[in-house]
Motif scaffolding. Structure first.
Motif, PDB file in Angstrom:
ATOM      1  N   MET A 227       0.836  -1.120   0.436  1.00 40.76           N
ATOM      2  CA  MET A 227       0.025   0.504   0.257  1.00 40.76           C
ATOM      3  C   MET A 227       1.060   1.535   0.022  1.00 40.76           C
ATOM      4  SD  MET A 227      -2.831  -1.793   0.012  1.00 40.76           S
ATOM      5  CE  MET A 227      -4.096  -0.007  -0.089  1.00 40.76           C
ATOM      6  N   ALA A 228       0.653   2.601  -1.245  1.00 39.39           N
ATOM      7  CA  ALA A 228       1.517   2.960  -1.052  1.00 39.39           C
ATOM      8  C   ALA A 228       0.471   4.434  -1.363  1.00 39.39           C
ATOM      9  CB  ALA A 228       2.107   3.294  -2.419  1.00 39.39           C
ATOM     10  N   PRO A 229      -0.462   5.057  -0.642  1.00 37.12           N
ATOM     11  CA  PRO A 229      -0.625   6.306  -0.679  1.00 37.12           C
ATOM     12  C   PRO A 229      -0.862   7.162  -1.388  1.00 37.12           C
ATOM     13  CG  PRO A 229      -0.243   5.705   1.970  1.00 37.12           C
ATOM     14  CD  PRO A 229       1.187   4.563   1.310  1.00 37.12           C
ATOM     15  N   THR A 230       0.813   7.692  -0.584  1.00 40.80           N
ATOM     16  CA  THR A 230       1.289   9.043  -1.574  1.00 40.80           C
ATOM     17  C   THR A 230       1.483   8.743  -3.183  1.00 40.80           C
ATOM     18  OG1 THR A 230       3.545   8.500  -0.587  1.00 40.80           O
ATOM     19  CG2 THR A 230       2.318   9.606   0.855  1.00 40.80           C
ATOM     20  N   ASP A 231       1.731   7.531  -3.255  1.00 40.54           N
ATOM     21  CA  ASP A 231       1.992   7.581  -5.299  1.00 40.54           C
ATOM     22  C   ASP A 231       0.885   7.910  -6.070  1.00 40.54           C
ATOM     23  OD1 ASP A 231       3.125   6.318  -8.019  1.00 40.54           O
ATOM     24  OD2 ASP A 231       3.707   4.739  -6.170  1.00 40.54           O
ATOM     25  N   LYS A 232       1.387   8.802  -6.410  1.00 38.25           N
ATOM     26  CA  LYS A 232       0.323   9.622  -7.983  1.00 38.25           C
ATOM     27  C   LYS A 232      -0.365   8.174  -8.405  1.00 38.25           C
ATOM     28  CE  LYS A 232      -0.436  12.758  -4.893  1.00 38.25           C
ATOM     29  NZ  LYS A 232      -0.934  13.042  -4.132  1.00 38.25           N
ATOM     30  N   SER A 233       1.162   6.822  -8.798  1.00 37.98           N
ATOM     31  CA  SER A 233       0.121   6.794 -10.056  1.00 37.98           C
ATOM     32  C   SER A 233       0.115   5.116  -9.653  1.00 37.98           C
ATOM     33  CB  SER A 233       2.010   6.307 -11.965  1.00 37.98           C
ATOM     34  OG  SER A 233       2.687   5.633 -10.228  1.00 37.98           O
ATOM     35  N   ARG A 234       0.454   4.669  -8.967  1.00 35.77           N
ATOM     36  CA  ARG A 234      -0.298   3.474  -8.249  1.00 35.77           C
ATOM     37  C   ARG A 234      -0.587   3.205  -6.930  1.00 35.77           C
ATOM     38  NH1 ARG A 234       2.184  -1.148 -11.052  1.00 35.77           N
ATOM     39  NH2 ARG A 234       3.906  -0.669 -10.076  1.00 35.77           N
ATOM     40  N   SER A 235      -1.567   3.297  -6.045  1.00 35.65           N
ATOM     41  CA  SER A 235      -1.364   3.176  -4.863  1.00 35.65           C
ATOM     42  C   SER A 235      -1.171   2.384  -4.253  1.00 35.65           C
ATOM     43  CB  SER A 235      -2.750   4.046  -4.123  1.00 35.65           C
ATOM     44  OG  SER A 235      -4.144   3.027  -4.770  1.00 35.65           O
ATOM     45  N   TYR A 236      -1.432   0.816  -5.043  1.00 37.54           N
ATOM     46  CA  TYR A 236      -1.137  -0.732  -4.477  1.00 37.54           C
ATOM     47  C   TYR A 236      -1.062  -1.506  -5.339  1.00 37.54           C
ATOM     48  CZ  TYR A 236      -5.811  -2.421  -6.466  1.00 37.54           C
ATOM     49  OH  TYR A 236      -6.597  -2.758  -6.931  1.00 37.54           O
ATOM     50  N   GLY A 237      -0.540  -2.181  -4.934  1.00 42.10           N
ATOM     51  CA  GLY A 237      -0.064  -3.740  -6.073  1.00 42.10           C
ATOM     52  C   GLY A 237      -0.033  -5.186  -4.859  1.00 42.10           C
ATOM     53  N   VAL A 238      -0.143  -5.698  -5.486  1.00 44.75           N
ATOM     54  CA  VAL A 238      -0.877  -7.279  -5.553  1.00 44.75           C
ATOM     55  C   VAL A 238       0.348  -8.233  -5.791  1.00 44.75           C
ATOM     56  CG1 VAL A 238      -1.583  -9.612  -4.771  1.00 44.75           C
ATOM     57  CG2 VAL A 238      -2.762  -7.356  -4.644  1.00 44.75           C
ATOM     58  N   PHE A 239       1.841  -8.617  -5.685  1.00 44.64           N
ATOM     59  CA  PHE A 239       2.814  -9.312  -5.868  1.00 44.64           C
ATOM     60  C   PHE A 239       3.284 -10.029  -5.666  1.00 44.64           C
ATOM     61  CE2 PHE A 239       3.790  -4.446  -5.872  1.00 44.64           C
ATOM     62  CZ  PHE A 239       3.489  -4.048  -7.095  1.00 44.64           C
ATOM     63  N   ARG A 240       3.958 -11.499  -6.576  1.00 39.57           N
ATOM     64  CA  ARG A 240       4.383 -12.343  -6.040  1.00 39.57           C
ATOM     65  C   ARG A 240       6.340 -12.542  -6.916  1.00 39.57           C
ATOM     66  NH1 ARG A 240       4.456 -16.915  -9.364  1.00 39.57           N
ATOM     67  NH2 ARG A 240       3.492 -18.111  -7.197  1.00 39.57           N
ATOM     68  N   LEU A 241       7.081 -13.287  -6.544  1.00 40.34           N
ATOM     69  CA  LEU A 241       7.886 -13.959  -6.864  1.00 40.34           C
ATOM     70  C   LEU A 241       7.382 -14.699  -7.829  1.00 40.34           C
ATOM     71  CD1 LEU A 241      10.392 -15.041  -3.573  1.00 40.34           C
ATOM     72  CD2 LEU A 241      10.435 -12.388  -5.318  1.00 40.34           C
ATOM     73  N   THR A 242       8.534 -14.702  -8.920  1.00 39.45           N
ATOM     74  CA  THR A 242       8.531 -14.862 -10.420  1.00 39.45           C
ATOM     75  C   THR A 242       8.850 -16.384 -10.163  1.00 39.45           C
ATOM     76  OG1 THR A 242      10.310 -14.449 -10.923  1.00 39.45           O
ATOM     77  CG2 THR A 242       8.075 -13.691 -11.749  1.00 39.45           C
TER      78      THR A 242
END
Length: 238
Positions: A174-189
């Motif tokens: 969760m990145a509330p100050t990121d104007k381009s993307r406020s959140y991401g759901v990630f995993r290692l390849t």
């Protein structure tokens, strides 16, 4: 105490419990449930694909459903830390029903945090709750209060430990100050990123080489759906 079957679904229902609640499990899924798939918004904002791409994994993964208010409620719990530029982390628990993981538990452990790191303490408390309700450790969620939405090298090592337990495990940033993307759901390849982290002896913030198969180290999850009818129970142990 209400029976498990009567506590399965409740739109936008959040229960604050401490230290150890009776966590609801998933036994049935409503046929009329409207699901929203979480997709990668990175390309729309011109983000580099060298560090994080759409799914390239060769592993067949089970779908994951997350409660609609999970991220919003976590940000509310993290608000005081976020205002002080301090990270907050939480652990996600899920039940498995007919080949699908349903996240129903958010555990916010005692923790030590800085503006760029967060370390859970007393992990035996987390394990005790998950064991009590037979939850799978399906991943974790944490804030980047003043940074962009990405996975740091420290985050990657944390994620590796989760994926070693459950291949479907996710990391929600969760990145509330990121104007381009406020959140991401990630995993290692897998196998690319997993092999890099397996062989990496370093700790702290450092760089990683790219996987030899040309994939990225981590990727956006394409098997995650927002489910508005899942009940979320929160255990704040701080």
């Amino acid at each position: 105490m209400a029976s498990k079957s009567s506590r399965l679904f409740s739109t936008h229902a959040v229960t604050q419990s401490s230290p150890s609640p009776g966590i609801s499990h998933i036994h049935t899924v409503r046929n009329d449930t409207q699901l929203s798939r979480i997709t990668d918004v990175g390309e729309a904002h011109g983000l580099a694909r060298s560090s994080c791409r759409e799914s390239t994994t060769s592993t067949v993964l089970k779908d994951i459903h997350i409660p609609a208010r999970l991220m919003e409620d976590f940000l509310e719990l993290a608000r005081d830390n976020t205002n002080k530029d301090v990270e907050t982390c939480g652990v996600l628990g899920a039940s498995l029903k007919e080949g699908t993981f349903y996240i129903t538990t958010l555990i916010v452990p005692k923790q030590e945090s800085t503006s760029s790191s967060c370390q859970a303490l007393n992990e035996e408390e987390i394990f005790a709750i998950q064991y009590e309700v037979s939850d799978f450790p399906i991943g974790w969620i944490h804030t980047h209060p003043s940074q962009t939405c990405f996975m740091s090298s420290v985050d990657l090592h944390t994620q590796y430990s989760y994926q070693m337990m459950v291949p479907e495990a996710v990391a929600i940033v969760m990145a509330p100050t990121d104007k381009s993307r406020s959140y991401g759901v990630f995993r290692l390849t897998d196998p690319g990123g997993m092999s890099i982290l397996k062989d990496c002896p370093e700790r702290g913030f450092h760089t990683h080489r790219e996987p030899p198969d040309g994939s990225s180290i981590y990727e956006h999850c394409t098997n995650v759906y927002i489910n508005p009818h899942l009940r979320l129970e929160i255990c704040d142990l701080r």
